[in-house]
Design an enzyme around this catalytic site. Structure first.
Site, mmCIF file in Angstrom:
data_model
loop_
_atom_site.group_PDB
_atom_site.id
_atom_site.type_symbol
_atom_site.label_atom_id
_atom_site.label_comp_id
_atom_site.label_asym_id
_atom_site.label_seq_id
_atom_site.Cartn_x
_atom_site.Cartn_y
_atom_site.Cartn_z
ATOM 1 N N HIS A 1 0.859 -1.150 0.067
ATOM 2 C CA HIS A 1 0.149 0.066 0.129
ATOM 3 C C HIS A 1 0.895 1.262 0.069
ATOM 4 O O HIS A 1 0.474 2.428 0.602
ATOM 5 C CB HIS A 1 -0.999 0.089 1.192
ATOM 6 C CG HIS A 1 -1.959 -1.155 0.977
ATOM 7 N ND1 HIS A 1 -2.688 -1.492 2.329
ATOM 8 C CD2 HIS A 1 -2.181 -2.085 0.096
ATOM 9 C CE1 HIS A 1 -3.727 -2.553 1.968
ATOM 10 N NE2 HIS A 1 -3.138 -2.900 0.738
ATOM 11 N N TYR A 2 2.232 1.217 -0.571
ATOM 12 C CA TYR A 2 2.879 2.323 -0.618
ATOM 13 C C TYR A 2 2.435 3.222 -1.447
ATOM 14 O O TYR A 2 1.788 3.197 -2.388
ATOM 15 C CB TYR A 2 4.230 2.002 -0.829
ATOM 16 C CG TYR A 2 4.398 1.092 -2.183
ATOM 17 C CD1 TYR A 2 4.617 1.820 -3.668
ATOM 18 C CD2 TYR A 2 4.679 -0.248 -1.961
ATOM 19 C CE1 TYR A 2 4.618 1.099 -4.719
ATOM 20 C CE2 TYR A 2 4.540 -1.276 -3.205
ATOM 21 C CZ TYR A 2 4.684 -0.384 -4.485
ATOM 22 O OH TYR A 2 4.837 -1.174 -5.704
#
Length: 572
Positions: A510-511
């Site tokens: 989820h960067y």
């Protein structure tokens, strides 16, 4: 009782988010072609760099009354033998070839990760969980709430489903309620405090639906999709202009032949970068937009000194506890989530046999070759070590591959890092640092989440899926001793939850960040100081939406496509 060798293998099952795109029937996209078939020069109203989770819905929307070129560096998700169903995932992660739909990278923090290299982007590589952002997120992003809801619904008609709730996921759900993660909100896409069953992009037959499926909405006469088209830089006009104006791109096909695509003349024609949190800041820098001194160090001509390009990089840290099961468990990815009051999100995944069927030869998700699942540390993966590990695994009983894990991800996060170029090759990974747990509040949220996981494991509801003799310290040690990252280990990881969080940190992919609103783009996603150029994807986020971002990234592509079409009509 199982031997220590089996326990060590259990620790390899920390990472299960790797289902890859699958479709029971590939759509007949007459507009999709290999980049090798493209002319040397072409002209469009819109050029989109990146056919990922945002780029596909954006292209489908803009094609309704404009000509759109969508450039994707990877291949199609349809018909690829490495693209598998829900119950047979894993092959793509062990595929490190240039044609793999995932491209591995290791952050400077020492955490092993991956970025998408396929039409449909990260929606082809994730656990499939579908959930909307919280209303406060929509408010803070200055979005139109009505259009947001319409855009989510547009996405959901194609790719979102209610998951089947079977025994293991039901036990996790009930365990969360016993752990006081309340109320129970049932099945919903909405982000609500408590425990819920969220949506999934896997249908009832276990087929994955991705952002690439949203291209079914496209006007085939208005859209051209080119695969294996690697964009090297954006072209700008600067002479006689107050501000640089984007007017074209240079891309290469898989044979290395160079092509150019330009915007047609028109005040509303634009280039949109949708290459993701690593790709979007990277392509801006390669095109001369970014920190001036950094660009000069790589001998890149500076178009605009924009120092915040590549800054504000964040990755929501994920920590998990693997729980060996004495009883068979279903194959499931993320279905249940506990949204706590503390800023921790609890999710879970399980597998009846992560190494069954055709995957058995390479042990699927347990393959010694595969990053976080391997029992062989990355720096020790010589051919001899891999062969020895596989031989040992062949002696293990099937029960060694049975179980599931419960994980926590923190909201935000508050901790941020940065991204820099390593070189001028757009196909190679930039250098990225996320600074996991640099801020104490992030670390405390992890500790709070691990405590809830412990309560779920010890709950009455979950009792049939854990061995009584495996105490919580033993389970923590099993995880702490696994080579899930490249960070040094500490002996007190099962005693200090703070140390456990630091030692066992992983990514949940989820960067985000690198082209953030207010720093690199405005609230309309136009790049500051530049004309005819926007960035529309997760790189613009200041923090991750909801428990899992893919629904919001797809929504954003549709949302901004509609807004841009409205702007175009108003300008006529």
């Amino acid at each position: 009782m199982m031997g220590s060798g089996l326990w060590r293998l259990f620790t390899a099952a920390i990472l299960l988010f790797n289902g890859f795109c699958s479709s029971e029937k590939a759509p007949s996209y007459t507009f999709m072609h290999q980049a090798t078939s493209a002319p040397g020069v072409s002209y469009y109203d819109y050029i989109i760099v990146g056919g990922g989770t945002a780029g596909c819905p954006l292209a489908a929307t803009l094609s309704q009354n404009s000509t759109v070129l969508l450039l994707e560096r990877g291949g199609s998700p349809y018909g690829n033998p490495n693209i598998t169903n829900l119950d047979a995932f894993g092959e793509a992660l062990s595929d490190l070839s240039p044609s793999s739909p995932s491209q591995r990278f290791i952050s400077e923090d020492g955490v092993i990760s991956a970025r998408a290299r396929v039409l449909g982007g990260g929606s082809c590589l994730n656990a499939g969980f579908y959930t909307r952002a919280a209303p406060v997120y929509v408010h803070d992003a200055f979005w139109d709430g009505l259009l947001v809801n319409e855009s989510y619904s547009w996405v959901e008609k194609k790719v979102a489903f209610e998951p089947p709730m079977r025994q293991w996921q039901s036990a996790v759900r009930n365990g969360l309620l016993e752990a006081d993660v309340k109320p129970y909100n049932g099945f919903t896409y909405d982000h609500l405090i408590g425990t819920k069953v969220g949506g999934t992009i896997f249908d009832v037959e276990g087929h994955r639906h991705t952002a690439a499926d949203l291209l079914e909405y496209a006007n085939p006469d208005g859209l051209t999709v080119l695969l294996h088209a690697s964009v090297h830089r954006i072209l700008f006009r600067t002479k006689g202009k107050d501000r640089p104006t984007a007017h074209g791109v240079v891309f290469r096909d898989e044979t290395g032949i160079k092509h150019r695509a330009y915007l047609k003349n028109g005040p509303k024609n634009e280039i949109i970068v949708s290459s993701g949190a690593l790709g979007s800041p990277q392509i801006l820098m390669l095109s001369g937009i970014g920190p001036k001194e950094h660009l000069k160090a790589h001998n890149i001509s500076v178009v605009l000194d924009l120092p915040f390009v590549g800054q504000g990089m964040s990755d929501n840290p994920m920590n998990a506890i693997f729980v060996p099961s004495p009883n068979p468990v279903e194959v499931s990815l993320i279905q249940v989530v506990g949204i706590t009051k503390y800023g921790s999100y609890i999710e879970a995944a399980s597998g009846a046999s992560f190494a069954s069927g055709s995957l058995r030869r390479d042990f699927g998700m347990f393959s010694p070759k595969i990053g976080q699942l391997s029992t062989v540390p990355p720096k020790q993966r010589t051919p001899e070590a891999l062969a020895k590990a596989i031989e040992a695994m062949e002696q293990l009983e099937p029960a060694a591959f049975r179980g599931g894990f419960i994980l926590e991800k923190i909201m935000g996060p508050i901790s941020t890092g940065n991204l820099f170029l390593r070189n001028k090759n757009p196909n190679e990974n930039p250098s990225v640092t996320f600074n996991y747990f640099k801020e104490t509040q992030d670390l405390q949220r992890c500790v709070d989440g691990i405590k809830i996981i412990e309560n779920v494991i010890e709950s009455k509801s979950f009792s049939e899926f854990r061995y009584d003799y495996l105490s919580l310290p033993v389970l923590l040690n099993m995880t702490a001793n696994a080579p899930v990252n490249l960070l040094p280990k500490h002996a007190n990881a099962s005693i200090s939850l703070e140390q456990f969080c630091k030692d066992t940190v992983m990514t949940i992919w989820h960067y985000h960040g690198g082209c953030q609103v207010g720093r690199v783009v405005d609230t309309d996603y136009r790049v500051l100081g530049v004309d005819a150029l926007r960035v529309i994807d997760g790189s613009t986020f200041n923090y991750s939406p909801g428990t899992n971002p893919q629904a919001t990234v797809m929504m954003l592509g549709r949302y901004m496509g509609v807004r841009m079409l409205r702007e175009r009509l108003e300008g006529q």
